[in-house]
Scaffold this motif. Structure first.
Motif, short mmCIF file in Angstrom:
data_model
loop_
_atom_site.label_atom_id
_atom_site.label_comp_id
_atom_site.label_asym_id
_atom_site.label_seq_id
_atom_site.Cartn_x
_atom_site.Cartn_y
_atom_site.Cartn_z
N ASP A 140 0.74 -1.20 -0.28
CA ASP A 140 0.00 0.02 0.02
C ASP A 140 0.80 1.16 -0.04
O ASP A 140 0.49 2.37 -0.61
N ASP A 141 1.75 1.50 0.75
CA ASP A 141 2.61 2.48 0.90
C ASP A 141 3.30 2.65 -0.37
O ASP A 141 3.54 4.01 -0.73
N ILE A 142 3.91 1.84 -1.15
CA ILE A 142 4.52 2.11 -2.68
C ILE A 142 3.32 2.50 -3.60
O ILE A 142 3.49 3.62 -4.38
N ARG A 143 2.09 1.96 -3.58
CA ARG A 143 0.96 2.59 -4.50
C ARG A 143 0.83 3.79 -3.95
O ARG A 143 0.51 4.67 -5.16
N ARG A 144 0.80 4.05 -2.65
CA ARG A 144 0.43 5.64 -2.47
C ARG A 144 1.46 6.46 -3.01
O ARG A 144 1.16 7.77 -3.43
N ALA A 145 2.42 6.28 -2.91
CA ALA A 145 3.74 7.17 -3.00
C ALA A 145 3.73 7.10 -4.82
O ALA A 145 4.04 8.20 -5.26
N LEU A 146 3.26 6.27 -5.50
CA LEU A 146 3.30 6.26 -6.93
C LEU A 146 2.08 7.17 -7.22
O LEU A 146 2.19 7.92 -8.31
N ILE A 147 0.95 7.20 -6.44
CA ILE A 147 -0.27 8.07 -6.92
C ILE A 147 0.30 9.51 -6.57
O ILE A 147 -0.05 10.40 -7.43
N ARG A 148 0.89 9.79 -5.56
CA ARG A 148 1.55 11.03 -5.36
C ARG A 148 2.53 11.67 -6.35
O ARG A 148 2.22 12.74 -6.86
N CYS A 149 3.20 10.67 -7.02
CA CYS A 149 3.95 11.03 -7.81
C CYS A 149 3.25 11.36 -9.28
O CYS A 149 3.77 12.36 -10.12
N ALA A 150 2.10 10.72 -9.47
CA ALA A 150 1.62 10.72 -10.75
C ALA A 150 0.82 12.15 -10.77
O ALA A 150 0.59 12.86 -11.69
N LEU A 151 0.23 12.65 -9.53
CA LEU A 151 -0.44 13.74 -9.14
C LEU A 151 0.47 14.97 -9.17
O LEU A 151 -0.06 16.15 -9.67
N ARG A 152 1.44 14.89 -8.38
CA ARG A 152 2.39 16.10 -8.16
C ARG A 152 3.77 16.15 -9.10
O ARG A 152 4.26 17.34 -9.09
N CYS A 153 4.23 15.08 -9.76
CA CYS A 153 5.34 15.40 -10.67
C CYS A 153 4.64 15.11 -11.89
O CYS A 153 4.13 16.06 -12.42
N THR A 154 5.26 13.98 -12.77
CA THR A 154 4.25 13.83 -14.01
C THR A 154 3.88 12.25 -14.07
O THR A 154 4.44 11.25 -13.73
N PRO A 155 2.87 11.83 -15.12
CA PRO A 155 2.54 10.53 -15.16
C PRO A 155 3.56 9.52 -15.90
O PRO A 155 3.60 8.38 -15.44
N ASP A 156 4.20 10.48 -16.67
CA ASP A 156 5.19 9.72 -17.22
C ASP A 156 6.48 9.14 -16.46
O ASP A 156 6.55 7.83 -16.25
N LEU A 157 6.93 9.71 -15.36
CA LEU A 157 7.60 9.40 -14.17
C LEU A 157 6.98 8.20 -13.43
O LEU A 157 7.80 7.37 -13.00
N ALA A 158 5.83 8.65 -13.07
CA ALA A 158 5.24 7.78 -12.09
C ALA A 158 4.92 6.46 -12.70
O ALA A 158 5.14 5.35 -12.09
N PHE A 159 4.95 6.39 -14.19
CA PHE A 159 4.58 5.12 -14.77
C PHE A 159 5.63 4.30 -15.07
O PHE A 159 5.95 3.05 -14.75
N ARG A 160 6.86 4.85 -15.19
CA ARG A 160 8.21 4.23 -15.17
C ARG A 160 8.51 3.74 -13.93
O ARG A 160 9.06 2.60 -13.84
#
Length: 317
Positions: A140-160
């Protein structure tokens, strides 16, 4: 449009270098990064690493950065393992930015990323969020961190970073990807203009029918075809993600693979690195019921990229 590299790039490329043996390339994390920022790299490769590190620094808190780095690498230990020399997630990424700046300044690079390399996937944010949420074998903590990345950084970086987390978690836990999800990942990768080798780095985790006891028709595994790609499985782990089979020697038995070229479950394997292909000729050294596969190209869990290695001999019983 096409990106500058057909494989992984940016910070996620750098995370692949932090594997179990990363200290072979530097006593500290900074020394290892300096080693991998090779003088012969394209400027775009270093610019992409810097951009990703800067994006995470600007958008995320240090604890989230540490969670994402741990999810995307496989060095063992905690984030602040003394061998790494990391003090915090933010300080670590700041170090990477400074190392990239030094590389670029030494070569008087004044160019910027252009074309497909500027694609941030903003219009794909919702689709990336769906895939993050769908990958339930991630903690769960990894998925939460990835969601924050997609919302606050870029979806491209979050996807990679999602692909890296899938690869590392799948490797450690033997988790599987459903075929339907892998197909969606491929579609997203195409929309983000990724090269042909990036998303397929997690293809080995795709669920296969024979894993559920469904019937499949074994086919002989034959050598002599340089383009034949075969994942080599060792116990519950993977020694070589993919190998090019150049010759097989079978004595007293036969070696079979499923229609996708994968060895049936439970196939053990012992590695003998450094042996020359000339030493593998004939059946005298194979023994009854043993097949020997000699490969000249392979990827292993550390790098996941097809590259020349010393002659690598694998004995399958």
């Amino acid at each position: 449009m096409k990106r500058f590299d057909d494989a992984d790039f940016g910070l996620t490329w750098l995370t692949t270098m932090f594997h179990e043996d990363w200290t072979h390339n530097g006593a500290t994390g900074a020394e290892a990064v300096r080693y991998h920022l090779d003088p012969d790299l394209e400027p775009a490769a270093v610019l992409a690493v810097r951009r990703d590190a800067r994006s995470l620094l600007d958008g995320l808190d240090t604890a989230t950065i540490e969670t994402l780095w741990q999810a995307a690498t496989n060095p063992g230990g905690t984030f602040r393992d003394p061998r790494r020399g990391f003090t915090s997630g933010s300080a670590w990424l700041d170090t990477i930015v400074h190392l990239c700046d030094a590389w670029l300044a030494a070569r008087h690079v004044d160019t910027v990323l252009t074309g497909a390399d500027t694609e941030d996937g903003a219009e794909l944010r919702d689709a990336v969020l769906v895939e993050i949420d769908s990958t339930r074998f991630l903690p769960d903590d990894i998925r939460r961190a990835l969601i924050r990345c997609a919302l606050r950084c870029t979806p491209d970086l979050a996807f990679r970073l999602l692909l890296r987390a899938i690869a590392e978690t799948g490797h450690r836990t033997a988790a599987r990807l459903f075929r339907e999800q892998y197909a969606r990942l491929c579609v997203l990768g195409s929309a983000l203009h990724y090269g042909q080798f990036l998303v397929p780095e997690v293809e080995y985790l795709v669920d296969q029918p024979w894993r559920h006891g469904r019937r499949y028709s074994p086919q002989p595994l034959r050598g002599g075809t340089p383009s034949q790609l075969v994942p080599i499985v060792v116990g519950t782990g993977v020694l070589c993600r993919m190998a090019v089979v150049v010759r097989t020697t079978v004595a007293g038995g036969s070696l079979s693979a499923d229609p996708n070229g994968r060895a049936p479950p439970g196939t053990p394997c012992r590695s003998r690195p450094g042996q020359r292909a000339a030493d593998q000729g004939g059946t005298g050294g194979a023994g009854a019921g043993r097949a020997r596969v000699v490969v000249v190209m392979a990827t292993h869990s550390a790098h996941r990229r097809l590259r020349p290695l010393d002659r690598l001999a694998l004995s399958l019983t």
